[in-house]
Design an enzyme around this catalytic site. Structure first.
Site, PDB file in Angstrom:
ATOM      1  N   LYS A  70     -30.480 -49.464  87.071  1.00  0.00           N
ATOM      2  CA  LYS A  70     -31.458 -48.793  87.928  1.00  0.00           C
ATOM      3  C   LYS A  70     -31.143 -49.022  89.405  1.00  0.00           C
ATOM      4  O   LYS A  70     -31.118 -48.080  90.205  1.00  0.00           O
ATOM      5  CB  LYS A  70     -32.862 -49.283  87.584  1.00  0.00           C
ATOM      6  CG  LYS A  70     -33.964 -48.630  88.388  1.00  0.00           C
ATOM      7  CD  LYS A  70     -34.340 -49.484  89.569  1.00  0.00           C
ATOM      8  CE  LYS A  70     -35.329 -48.749  90.457  1.00  0.00           C
ATOM      9  NZ  LYS A  70     -35.746 -49.629  91.574  1.00  0.00           N
TER      10      LYS A  70
ATOM     11  N   ASP B 282     -37.035 -45.720  87.034  1.00  0.00           N
ATOM     12  CA  ASP B 282     -37.881 -46.896  87.143  1.00  0.00           C
ATOM     13  C   ASP B 282     -39.175 -46.627  86.387  1.00  0.00           C
ATOM     14  O   ASP B 282     -39.325 -45.622  85.706  1.00  0.00           O
ATOM     15  CB  ASP B 282     -38.167 -47.223  88.598  1.00  0.00           C
ATOM     16  CG  ASP B 282     -38.805 -46.050  89.299  1.00  0.00           C
ATOM     17  OD1 ASP B 282     -39.745 -45.464  88.745  1.00  0.00           O
ATOM     18  OD2 ASP B 282     -38.366 -45.703  90.401  1.00  0.00           O
TER      19      ASP B 282
END
Length: 214
Positions: A124, A142
């Site tokens: 991420k 996220d």
DNA sequence: ATCCCGAGGG
DNA sequence: CCCTCTGGAT
């Protein structure tokens, strides 16, 4: 791979996001690739408002890998104590700075594999840096993006990798670069985890969440 | 009690 | 797959 079912109104959805916010920005304060990388690495399980409070103090004294190393784990810890998971993060920031110097000439690398080889940098965080700094249309998933993608049905998936692929497959090319920030900002201020503000939602007519959950 | 721009280890 | 790290906001 089987053909993906196209989300019928997806182009209209992103056209509305773009009309409302043509150049969506993240809200993590930074002044360089390095400070962006550190800010994103610090943002896990923390609000970006809280991260900004800490990084203002931290970056004032250490905005390069060399200066970060000079602070040491203890010094970094002092500045980020108010952020969740601060002990791990302080260690990671120092180890990451050391590795940037040792393996990458002190520069933040522009590939996902290289970024993920840095301590505390996962998929991420790597995707956010690729997207925001290097302008590569990588899709960082996220907690907000995951929720919005599934709730709205824009890009459903059981895990973050599946959602990442779904966004890449479903979102039309012109919207790929900014999809991450449109989805994240929508998730933060409208399609919130606890009380989604469906009445104020730009894409309400394309979403089945409200009727399914009332 | 749950969530916030997750990652690493077992 | 699970668990742990962690303070602040709601």
């Amino acid at each position: 791979m089987a053909a993906q079912l196209p989300y019928p109104e997806i182009a209209q959805i992103f056209a509305r996001f773009r009309a409302a916010e043509p150049e969506p920005k993240g809200e993590l304060e930074h002044s360089s690739a390095f400070t962006l990388l550190v800010a994103v690495a610090l943002s896990a399980q923390a609000t970006d408002k809280g991260v900004n409070l800490a990084t203002r103090k931290l970056f004032a004294v250490a905005d390069t890998p060399e200066r970060m190393l000079a602070l040491g784990v203890e010094g970094v810890t002092e500045h980020i104590r108010t952020i969740g998971l601060f002990r791990n993060k302080a260690k990671n920031v120092i180890a990451l700075s050391q590795r940037l110097i040792d393996a990458f000439g002190g520069e933040v690398p522009a590939s996902r594999a290289a970024l993920q080889s840095l301590p505390g940098v996962g998929r991420k965080t790597a995707n956010v840096v690729l997207n925001m700094w290097f302008r590569i249309p990588a899709q960082a998933v996220d907690t907000h993006v995951f929720r919005v993608a599934n709730r709205t049905g824009i890009a459903p998936g059981r895990d973050v990798i599946a959602v990442e692929r779904a966004i890449e497959d479903q979102v039309p090319a012109p919207y790929q670069q900014h999809a991450h920030h449109w989805l994240i900002l929508h998730g933060r201020y409208v399609c919130k985890a606890r009380k989604p503000a469906c009445a104020a939602c730009l894409i309400r007519e394309y979403c089945r969440y409200e009727e399914k959950n009332l």
